[in-house]
Design a protein around this motif. Structure first.
Motif, PDB file in Angstrom:
ATOM      1  N   GLY A  92       0.836  -1.350  -0.039  1.00 55.91           N
ATOM      2  CA  GLY A  92       0.040   0.117  -0.026  1.00 55.91           C
ATOM      3  C   GLY A  92       0.983   1.281  -0.153  1.00 55.91           C
ATOM      4  O   GLY A  92       0.432   2.301  -0.737  1.00 55.91           O
ATOM      5  N   TRP A  93       2.009   1.231   0.789  1.00 57.66           N
ATOM      6  CA  TRP A  93       2.868   2.311   0.904  1.00 57.66           C
ATOM      7  C   TRP A  93       3.552   2.650  -0.455  1.00 57.66           C
ATOM      8  O   TRP A  93       3.819   3.681  -0.901  1.00 57.66           O
ATOM      9  CB  TRP A  93       3.988   2.141   1.951  1.00 57.66           C
ATOM     10  N   ARG A  94       3.777   1.359  -1.201  1.00 62.86           N
ATOM     11  CA  ARG A  94       4.463   1.719  -2.409  1.00 62.86           C
ATOM     12  C   ARG A  94       3.447   2.385  -3.547  1.00 62.86           C
ATOM     13  O   ARG A  94       3.870   3.122  -4.265  1.00 62.86           O
ATOM     14  CB  ARG A  94       4.877   0.206  -2.926  1.00 62.86           C
ATOM     15  N   HIS A  95       2.042   1.873  -3.480  1.00 64.68           N
ATOM     16  CA  HIS A  95       1.079   2.357  -4.263  1.00 64.68           C
ATOM     17  C   HIS A  95       0.995   3.987  -3.986  1.00 64.68           C
ATOM     18  O   HIS A  95       0.834   4.830  -4.843  1.00 64.68           O
ATOM     19  CB  HIS A  95      -0.260   1.811  -3.883  1.00 64.68           C
ATOM     20  N   ASP A  96       1.132   4.377  -2.648  1.00 68.62           N
ATOM     21  CA  ASP A  96       0.974   5.702  -2.414  1.00 68.62           C
ATOM     22  C   ASP A  96       2.058   6.556  -2.891  1.00 68.62           C
ATOM     23  O   ASP A  96       2.130   7.962  -2.903  1.00 68.62           O
ATOM     24  CB  ASP A  96       1.054   5.987  -1.113  1.00 68.62           C
ATOM     25  N   MET A  97       3.298   5.932  -3.221  1.00 71.79           N
ATOM     26  CA  MET A  97       4.377   6.581  -3.951  1.00 71.79           C
ATOM     27  C   MET A  97       4.263   6.753  -5.562  1.00 71.79           C
ATOM     28  O   MET A  97       4.660   7.790  -6.059  1.00 71.79           O
ATOM     29  CB  MET A  97       5.725   5.927  -3.566  1.00 71.79           C
ATOM     30  N   ASN A  98       3.749   5.343  -6.062  1.00 73.89           N
ATOM     31  CA  ASN A  98       3.780   5.251  -7.313  1.00 73.89           C
ATOM     32  C   ASN A  98       2.806   5.834  -8.006  1.00 73.89           C
ATOM     33  O   ASN A  98       3.025   6.264  -9.284  1.00 73.89           O
ATOM     34  CB  ASN A  98       4.012   3.597  -7.660  1.00 73.89           C
ATOM     35  N   VAL A  99       1.548   5.756  -7.386  1.00 72.57           N
ATOM     36  CA  VAL A  99       0.467   6.355  -8.530  1.00 72.57           C
ATOM     37  C   VAL A  99       0.449   7.790  -8.636  1.00 72.57           C
ATOM     38  O   VAL A  99       0.469   8.160  -9.650  1.00 72.57           O
ATOM     39  CB  VAL A  99      -1.017   6.196  -7.413  1.00 72.57           C
ATOM     40  N   PRO A 100       0.983   8.638  -7.494  1.00 76.34           N
ATOM     41  CA  PRO A 100       1.326  10.086  -7.997  1.00 76.34           C
ATOM     42  C   PRO A 100       2.322  10.377  -8.768  1.00 76.34           C
ATOM     43  O   PRO A 100       2.439  11.248  -9.843  1.00 76.34           O
ATOM     44  CB  PRO A 100       1.534  10.903  -6.763  1.00 76.34           C
ATOM     45  N   LEU A 101       3.184   9.240  -8.652  1.00 74.54           N
ATOM     46  CA  LEU A 101       4.542   9.684  -9.745  1.00 74.54           C
ATOM     47  C   LEU A 101       4.310   9.284 -11.334  1.00 74.54           C
ATOM     48  O   LEU A 101       4.699  10.021 -12.046  1.00 74.54           O
ATOM     49  CB  LEU A 101       5.577   8.442  -9.312  1.00 74.54           C
ATOM     50  N   LYS A 102       3.002   8.690 -11.504  1.00 77.39           N
ATOM     51  CA  LYS A 102       2.665   8.570 -12.922  1.00 77.39           C
ATOM     52  C   LYS A 102       2.289   9.931 -13.440  1.00 77.39           C
ATOM     53  O   LYS A 102       2.200  10.068 -14.573  1.00 77.39           O
ATOM     54  CB  LYS A 102       1.351   7.714 -12.877  1.00 77.39           C
ATOM     55  N   TYR A 103       2.125  11.016 -12.669  1.00 70.61           N
ATOM     56  CA  TYR A 103       1.622  12.367 -12.854  1.00 70.61           C
ATOM     57  C   TYR A 103       2.721  13.158 -12.595  1.00 70.61           C
ATOM     58  O   TYR A 103       2.458  14.464 -12.346  1.00 70.61           O
ATOM     59  CB  TYR A 103       0.327  12.765 -12.251  1.00 70.61           C
ATOM     60  N   GLY A 104       3.843  12.727 -12.524  1.00 71.58           N
ATOM     61  CA  GLY A 104       5.119  13.368 -12.296  1.00 71.58           C
ATOM     62  C   GLY A 104       5.300  14.197 -11.114  1.00 71.58           C
ATOM     63  O   GLY A 104       5.997  14.959 -10.682  1.00 71.58           O
ATOM     64  N   ILE A 105       4.521  13.593  -9.930  1.00 66.84           N
ATOM     65  CA  ILE A 105       4.561  14.219  -8.536  1.00 66.84           C
ATOM     66  C   ILE A 105       5.437  13.012  -7.923  1.00 66.84           C
ATOM     67  O   ILE A 105       5.166  11.960  -7.593  1.00 66.84           O
ATOM     68  CB  ILE A 105       3.166  13.898  -7.983  1.00 66.84           C
ATOM     69  N   ARG A 106       6.757  13.655  -7.548  1.00 67.42           N
ATOM     70  CA  ARG A 106       7.792  12.857  -6.734  1.00 67.42           C
ATOM     71  C   ARG A 106       7.808  13.209  -5.150  1.00 67.42           C
ATOM     72  O   ARG A 106       7.636  14.323  -4.949  1.00 67.42           O
ATOM     73  CB  ARG A 106       9.166  13.037  -7.380  1.00 67.42           C
ATOM     74  N   GLN A 107       7.515  12.186  -4.249  1.00 66.45           N
ATOM     75  CA  GLN A 107       7.388  12.184  -2.832  1.00 66.45           C
ATOM     76  C   GLN A 107       8.720  11.694  -2.132  1.00 66.45           C
ATOM     77  O   GLN A 107       9.362  10.527  -2.676  1.00 66.45           O
ATOM     78  CB  GLN A 107       6.134  11.654  -2.262  1.00 66.45           C
ATOM     79  N   THR A 108       8.979  12.141  -1.104  1.00 62.22           N
ATOM     80  CA  THR A 108      10.227  11.814  -0.466  1.00 62.22           C
ATOM     81  C   THR A 108       9.766  10.643   0.504  1.00 62.22           C
ATOM     82  O   THR A 108      10.728   9.640   0.606  1.00 62.22           O
ATOM     83  CB  THR A 108      11.180  12.945   0.209  1.00 62.22           C
ATOM     84  N   VAL A 109       8.385  10.773   0.992  1.00 57.66           N
ATOM     85  CA  VAL A 109       8.072   9.780   2.115  1.00 57.66           C
ATOM     86  C   VAL A 109       6.950   9.319   1.533  1.00 57.66           C
ATOM     87  O   VAL A 109       6.418   8.093   1.658  1.00 57.66           O
ATOM     88  CB  VAL A 109       8.265  10.173   3.523  1.00 57.66           C
ATOM     89  N   GLY A 110       6.026  10.249   1.422  1.00 56.62           N
ATOM     90  CA  GLY A 110       4.351   9.948   0.928  1.00 56.62           C
ATOM     91  C   GLY A 110       3.578   9.137   2.123  1.00 56.62           C
ATOM     92  O   GLY A 110       2.967   8.489   1.789  1.00 56.62           O
ATOM     93  N   ASP A 111       3.949   9.444   3.210  1.00 54.85           N
ATOM     94  CA  ASP A 111       3.171   8.822   4.241  1.00 54.85           C
ATOM     95  C   ASP A 111       2.455   9.710   5.133  1.00 54.85           C
ATOM     96  O   ASP A 111       1.460   9.463   6.134  1.00 54.85           O
ATOM     97  CB  ASP A 111       3.789   7.552   5.004  1.00 54.85           C
ATOM     98  N   SER A 112       2.841  10.966   5.057  1.00 53.34           N
ATOM     99  CA  SER A 112       2.075  12.073   5.875  1.00 53.34           C
ATOM    100  C   SER A 112       1.236  13.126   5.291  1.00 53.34           C
ATOM    101  O   SER A 112       0.154  13.336   5.399  1.00 53.34           O
ATOM    102  CB  SER A 112       3.148  12.425   6.643  1.00 53.34           C
ATOM    103  N   VAL A 113       2.058  13.718   4.342  1.00 57.64           N
ATOM    104  CA  VAL A 113       1.351  14.782   3.660  1.00 57.64           C
ATOM    105  C   VAL A 113       1.890  14.566   2.200  1.00 57.64           C
ATOM    106  O   VAL A 113       2.173  13.362   1.703  1.00 57.64           O
ATOM    107  CB  VAL A 113       1.859  16.264   3.882  1.00 57.64           C
ATOM    108  N   GLY A 114       1.467  15.426   1.109  1.00 56.78           N
ATOM    109  CA  GLY A 114       1.613  14.953  -0.243  1.00 56.78           C
ATOM    110  C   GLY A 114       0.207  14.171  -0.472  1.00 56.78           C
ATOM    111  O   GLY A 114      -0.503  13.648   0.220  1.00 56.78           O
ATOM    112  N   PRO A 115       0.131  13.875  -1.784  1.00 59.62           N
ATOM    113  CA  PRO A 115      -0.992  13.114  -2.359  1.00 59.62           C
ATOM    114  C   PRO A 115      -0.843  11.694  -1.612  1.00 59.62           C
ATOM    115  O   PRO A 115      -2.113  10.977  -1.301  1.00 59.62           O
ATOM    116  CB  PRO A 115      -0.968  12.911  -4.042  1.00 59.62           C
ATOM    117  N   GLY A 116       0.360  10.796  -1.285  1.00 57.39           N
ATOM    118  CA  GLY A 116       0.426   9.919  -0.575  1.00 57.39           C
ATOM    119  C   GLY A 116      -0.002   9.754   0.731  1.00 57.39           C
ATOM    120  O   GLY A 116      -0.781   8.852   1.216  1.00 57.39           O
ATOM    121  N   GLY A 117       0.051  10.989   1.414  1.00 58.88           N
ATOM    122  CA  GLY A 117      -0.422  11.074   2.774  1.00 58.88           C
ATOM    123  C   GLY A 117      -1.930  11.286   2.681  1.00 58.88           C
ATOM    124  O   GLY A 117      -2.462  10.437   3.735  1.00 58.88           O
ATOM    125  N   VAL A 118      -2.565  11.896   1.782  1.00 64.74           N
ATOM    126  CA  VAL A 118      -3.980  11.912   1.846  1.00 64.74           C
ATOM    127  C   VAL A 118      -4.613  10.473   1.568  1.00 64.74           C
ATOM    128  O   VAL A 118      -5.361  10.057   2.286  1.00 64.74           O
ATOM    129  CB  VAL A 118      -4.280  12.894   0.597  1.00 64.74           C
TER     130      VAL A 118
END
Length: 452
Positions: A92-118
């Motif tokens: 699930g964490w990997r999906h929270d990183m990779n799904v936004p990445l498809k749209y050019g959004i690069r996150q460093t952690v992706g578990d608190s804020v950013g689209p991954g956090g949401v």
């Protein structure tokens, strides 16, 4: 009536659980206590219970460990409940990183804020509120200590919807304090620090060694050693971090807990990064997250071997739960202590942030419970940044608890890393496909389609 027991929900946590068991077994306060280890994966819970028995034996402790798959079986009368759940696990964490990445959004952690956090909050908040309701029924005197991210949104959901005694804990500010003290040539225990803000964007208000104000020395060291947008990748905290330095120059205070977390709160450090190495030395932080996600299976192999006695136990340096055990000791013995950073409802502790926001502030722990300390106003620009984020998180909590697609899109669109509403919708739809049942309630329905 509370009994002498801890309940750990999400006991399959490969780093936290062994650390908690080691710290509890090392404390004489908890001799004779029982740790109920709850996980939906029965094998994970049983492995941790065997590991706990071995840890207790090696530390001369009479701590007992029991495995469960049903939390309601474990909860009655508990004194402390700790949540470390991860809905969807490492995948699930990997999906929270990779799904936004498809749209050019690069996150460093992706578990608190950013689209991954949401996305993570949309899955975690309902489950944690359900756990809290069970605690309210079965262990109303217990303290609930949540470690699951996104910490702020999760604690807000719990404290808004239930009456349980609940806080969130994170080690970030403690690690920042230790790194800064080391750079200043001092022992962390000899340095007094005051941090306040939101989890993963908490600001250093005061730094002292005895009567000496250390902030001037800190500012000078940052100017001397900190990098800039072209810095090489780094994985270590300290005054060399370029994003933290840039934020201090801009807002006047030093942020915690390290660049990989604080950068995700702003559009300009990660936004438009494109392909290749991340700027601002951030590539190291992103690499750490990706490696950590990938190491989960290797960690389990080691833990199985430790539980079976075929390899040595980890040393004390590997612990992650020390603050929880220190806090529990203070509550049990009534001996007051000041905790560096606790996440709880604001209620005026930071005067110019919303009263309902969950904030990270110092707290006194002891006979009177856990009481956050008031720190007054934050600088206006910092307060504006945090207020905006708290309001976005409130919408995220609403979306999570209602299963409301429109609110979920709003929460994503309001994140600085998401460029537009079309991208927000695309991320949500792709996340529904990636995560399956845990996100299905956010799928578009026929009535959501625009009129012809």
């Amino acid at each position: 009536m509370a009994d002498n027991s801890f309940v750990l929900i999400g006991a399959g946590s490969t780093v936290f659980t062994p650390g908690l068991l080691t710290d509890l077994a090392s404390s004489r306060v908890f001799d004779g206590w029982t740790v109920h280890l709850v996980d939906l994966d029965a094998q994970a819970a049983q492995t941790m219970a065997r590991l706990g028995a071995r840890i207790a034996a090696e530390h001369g402790s009479t701590l007992k460990t029991v495995a469960h798959t049903d939390r309601r079986e474990a909860l009655p009368g508990a004194s402390f409940v700790t949540t470390t759940i991860a809905v969807g696990g490492a995948a699930g964490w990997r999906h929270d990183m990779n799904v936004p990445l498809k749209y050019g959004i690069r996150q460093t952690v992706g578990d608190s804020v950013g689209p991954g956090g949401v996305l993570r909050a949309l899955r975690h908040v309902p489950e944690l509120v359900a756990i809290a309701r069970d605690i309210e029924e079965l262990a109303p005197q217990a303290w609930l200590v949540n470690y699951s991210n996104p910490l702020t949104a999760n604690v807000r959901g719990i404290t808004r919807e239930t009456g349980v005694n609940a806080i969130g804990l994170c080690h970030g500010t403690m690690h920042t304090k230790a790194a800064l003290a080391k750079d200043l040539g001092l022992e962390s225990g000899d340095v007094h620090a005051v941090f306040a803000g939101l989890n993963h964007l908490c600001w250093l208000l005061d730094l002292r060694h005895g009567a000496e104000d250390l902030y001037p020395r800190l500012r000078a060291l940052v100017e001397e050693r900190a990098g800039d947008i072209s810095s090489e990748a780094t994985r270590h905290e300290g005054v060399h971090l370029p994003v933290s330095a840039d934020l201090m120059r801009t807002f006047g205070l030093y942020p915690a807990p390290g660049d990989r977390h604080v950068a995700e709160f702003f559009a300009w450090y990660l936004g438009g990064a494109g392909e290749g190495t991340l700027p601002w030395g951030m590539q190291g932080g992103q690499d750490m997250t990706i490696e950590y996600i990938g190491e989960k299976s290797d960690l389990w192999d080691r833990l199985h071997a430790q539980a079976d006695g075929s390899v040595p136990l980890a040393g004390k340096d590997d612990q992650e739960a020390e603050r929880l055990v220190s806090i529990a000791e203070a509550l049990v013995t009534g001996q007051d202590m000041v905790e560096l950073a606790v996440n709880m409802p604001n209620q005026g502790k930071i005067a110019n942030l919303p009263s309902t926001a969950v904030v990270e502030v110092p707290a006194v722990v002891g006979a009177a419970g856990i009481n956050g300390l008031s720190v007054g106003d934050l600088p206006p620009a910092i307060a504006a940044t945090l207020t905006t984020r708290a309001q976005q998180q409130e919408i995220t909590v609403d979306a999570a608890l209602r299963g409301d697609r429109q609110l979920a899109i709003q929460a994503l669109a309001l994140d600085p890393l998401v460029p537009d509403t079309q991208t927000a919708r695309a991320i949500l739809d792709d996340a529904i496909e990636a995560h399956g049942a845990t996100m299905e309630r956010f799928r578009a329905k026929p009535e959501d389609a625009p009129a012809a």
